[in-house]
Every structure is written in C-alpha cells, then in structure tokens.
Design an enzyme around this catalytic site. Structure first.
Site, mmCIF file in Angstrom:
data_model
loop_
_atom_site.group_PDB
_atom_site.id
_atom_site.type_symbol
_atom_site.label_atom_id
_atom_site.label_comp_id
_atom_site.label_asym_id
_atom_site.label_seq_id
_atom_site.Cartn_x
_atom_site.Cartn_y
_atom_site.Cartn_z
ATOM 1 C CB SER A 56 -1.357 -0.061 1.194
ATOM 2 O OG SER A 56 -1.623 -0.918 1.162
ATOM 3 C CG PHE A 57 4.803 2.696 1.295
ATOM 4 C CD1 PHE A 57 4.732 3.997 2.444
ATOM 5 C CD2 PHE A 57 6.739 3.758 0.628
ATOM 6 C CE1 PHE A 57 5.848 4.873 3.455
ATOM 7 C CE2 PHE A 57 7.516 4.771 0.351
ATOM 8 C CZ PHE A 57 6.970 5.138 1.595
ATOM 9 C CD GLU A 58 5.949 0.105 -2.264
ATOM 10 O OE1 GLU A 58 4.487 -0.297 -1.598
ATOM 11 O OE2 GLU A 58 7.538 0.198 -1.776
ATOM 12 C CB VAL A 79 -5.407 -5.755 2.410
ATOM 13 C CG1 VAL A 79 -5.836 -5.927 4.218
ATOM 14 C CG2 VAL A 79 -6.296 -5.748 1.658
ATOM 15 N N GLY A 84 2.705 -5.829 14.786
ATOM 16 C CA GLY A 84 2.906 -6.200 16.450
ATOM 17 C C GLY A 84 4.121 -5.038 16.014
ATOM 18 C CG HIS A 87 6.732 -1.698 8.447
ATOM 19 N ND1 HIS A 87 7.668 -2.027 9.904
ATOM 20 C CD2 HIS A 87 6.757 -0.761 7.411
ATOM 21 C CE1 HIS A 87 8.733 -1.532 9.013
ATOM 22 N NE2 HIS A 87 8.417 -1.447 7.364
ATOM 23 C CG PHE A 112 -9.003 5.481 0.747
ATOM 24 C CD1 PHE A 112 -7.533 6.125 0.252
ATOM 25 C CD2 PHE A 112 -9.350 5.080 1.907
ATOM 26 C CE1 PHE A 112 -6.444 5.748 1.422
ATOM 27 C CE2 PHE A 112 -8.640 4.575 2.992
ATOM 28 C CZ PHE A 112 -7.296 5.116 2.484
ATOM 29 N NE ARG A 126 -13.975 -2.891 8.417
ATOM 30 C CZ ARG A 126 -14.203 -3.257 9.525
ATOM 31 N NH1 ARG A 126 -14.427 -4.621 9.322
ATOM 32 N NH2 ARG A 126 -14.555 -2.771 10.378
HETATM 33 C C1 DLZ Z 1 6.325 -3.486 5.724
HETATM 34 C C2 DLZ Z 1 4.372 -4.110 5.311
HETATM 35 C C3 DLZ Z 1 3.658 -4.425 5.991
HETATM 36 C C4 DLZ Z 1 4.480 -4.191 7.143
HETATM 37 N N1 DLZ Z 1 2.610 -5.183 5.856
HETATM 38 C C5 DLZ Z 1 1.711 -3.993 4.753
HETATM 39 C C6 DLZ Z 1 0.273 -4.687 5.185
HETATM 40 O O1 DLZ Z 1 -0.613 -5.252 5.926
HETATM 41 N N2 DLZ Z 1 -0.178 -4.055 3.869
HETATM 42 C C7 DLZ Z 1 0.595 -3.816 2.068
HETATM 43 O O2 DLZ Z 1 0.018 -2.998 1.632
HETATM 44 N N3 DLZ Z 1 1.673 -3.581 2.649
HETATM 45 C C8 DLZ Z 1 2.744 -2.935 3.895
HETATM 46 N N4 DLZ Z 1 3.739 -3.606 4.628
HETATM 47 C C9 DLZ Z 1 4.541 -3.372 2.869
HETATM 48 C C10 DLZ Z 1 4.656 -1.481 2.393
HETATM 49 O O3 DLZ Z 1 3.744 -1.480 1.918
HETATM 50 C C11 DLZ Z 1 6.068 -1.646 1.064
HETATM 51 O O4 DLZ Z 1 5.762 -2.411 0.237
HETATM 52 C C12 DLZ Z 1 7.057 -2.228 1.416
HETATM 53 O O5 DLZ Z 1 7.496 -1.149 2.763
HETATM 54 C C13 DLZ Z 1 8.153 -1.644 0.129
HETATM 55 O O6 DLZ Z 1 7.965 0.245 0.566
#
Ligand code: DLZ
Length: 160
Positions: A56-58, A79, A84, A87, A112, A126
C-alpha cells in the site's frame, strides 16, 4: 459500525477511463476488493486497466502516474493489517496522505479502497466476499466514478 450511513451510488461511467492500482499484500482480501471494483466498473460501463504494486505504501506513486497519464479516475486498493510493528501506522499514513495529495494535486479523483484493520477477520468482512458485510472495492470504484462525473459537469458549468 463501519459502513453505517454509506450512500447508494448509481453512476453512468460510459466513456470514463479508469486505472485500478492495487497492492499485493493479503491476497484473499485483495482478491475480494478487486472483484468488487470490477463489478462496479462493469455495472457503470467504464473502461479500465489494472496495475499491481507490492504494498500500500507504493499506491500513491502509481496513482500519481496514472493520473498524469490521462486517467479520468483512479481506484486505489490495498489492505493494511495491524501487526506488532510500527509499520501499520507508517504505511496507513503514507497511503492515506499520499493518495489525498495525488487527487488534490492532479484534480483526478482517487477512490480510497485501502482497508486499515486490526486483524484479517475485519478485513475479510469488508472485502465483498461471500459472507462479507461490506464491499469496499466496489464502494471505492463507485466513489471515484461518481466524483469524476461531478468534476466533468463542474468543468462545463465553470466554462459555459
Ligand atoms: C511492510 C508492510 C507491512 C508490515 N504490512 C503491510 C500491509 O499490511 N499491507 C500492505 O499493503 N503493505 C504492507 N507492507 C509493505 C509496504 O506497503 C511496502 O510495500 C514496503 O514497505 C516496501 O516499500
């Protein structure tokens, strides 16, 4: 309860070009979100393409590129499940503020559809799957399409 007060959205998306950007973590929930978004896009008559990113970060950078590339609307699906580690907060915050920034900066609506849940059971509830109470993928697609139509009509009002 999540979802109380949600509107019923019917939208004619004929002629709208939509890009669905979808993360890859939590496969079963993501499959449900994607299926819901597809159902809504088909029902609205929109044209769409799908791209996958790792997490999701990307999502914001992919949404930004899609908007710059001429999409009329973007649907962002992901999602994030509290674990724990810190992040959870970082990823949720980056996705939320990043996607907001993309929509405001580019003027392209971003639906969103990023679930931020305490556990997998909440996310499955959901995900628009059999037995789920909500269909957040469909809701995100409907919101993006409905907003694209509003923006198109606003453009006509302002320029007429
Ligand atoms: C690192 C991470 C973690 C711990 N959990 C999730 C998550 O529950 N859902 C999700 O979409 N992405 C998760 N990520 C990965 C980050 O979104 C991202 O892909 C990494 O930090 C690499 O940039």
């Amino acid at each position: 309860m999540s979802g109380v007060g949600a509107p019923s959205v019917t939208v004619d998306g004929t002629g709208l070009r939509v890009v669905v950007v979808a993360a890859s973590w939590h496969e079963q929930v993501m499959d449900g979100l994607l299926a819901g978004a597809r159902r809504a896009l088909v029902a609205a008559g929109a044209d769409w393409t799908e791209v996958r990113v790792p997490g999701s970060f990307e999502l914001p950078v992919a949404a930004s590129r899609a908007a710059a590339g001429g999409a009329d609307a973007v649907v962002a699906l992901g999602v994030v499940i509290r674990g724990g580690t810190p992040h959870f907060e970082y990823v949720c915050s980056a996705a939320t503020s990043g996607l907001t920034d993309v929509s405001v900066r580019t003027g392209v609506p971003v639906g969103f559809g990023v679930l931020t849940c305490d556990d997998e059971a909440q996310a499955l509830d959901r995900a628009g799957l059999e037995g789920s109470h909500e269909d957040k993928g469909a809701e995100a697609a409907e919101a993006a399409l409905a907003t694209a139509v509003v923006l198109r009509d606003l453009g006509r009002v302002v320029h007429s």
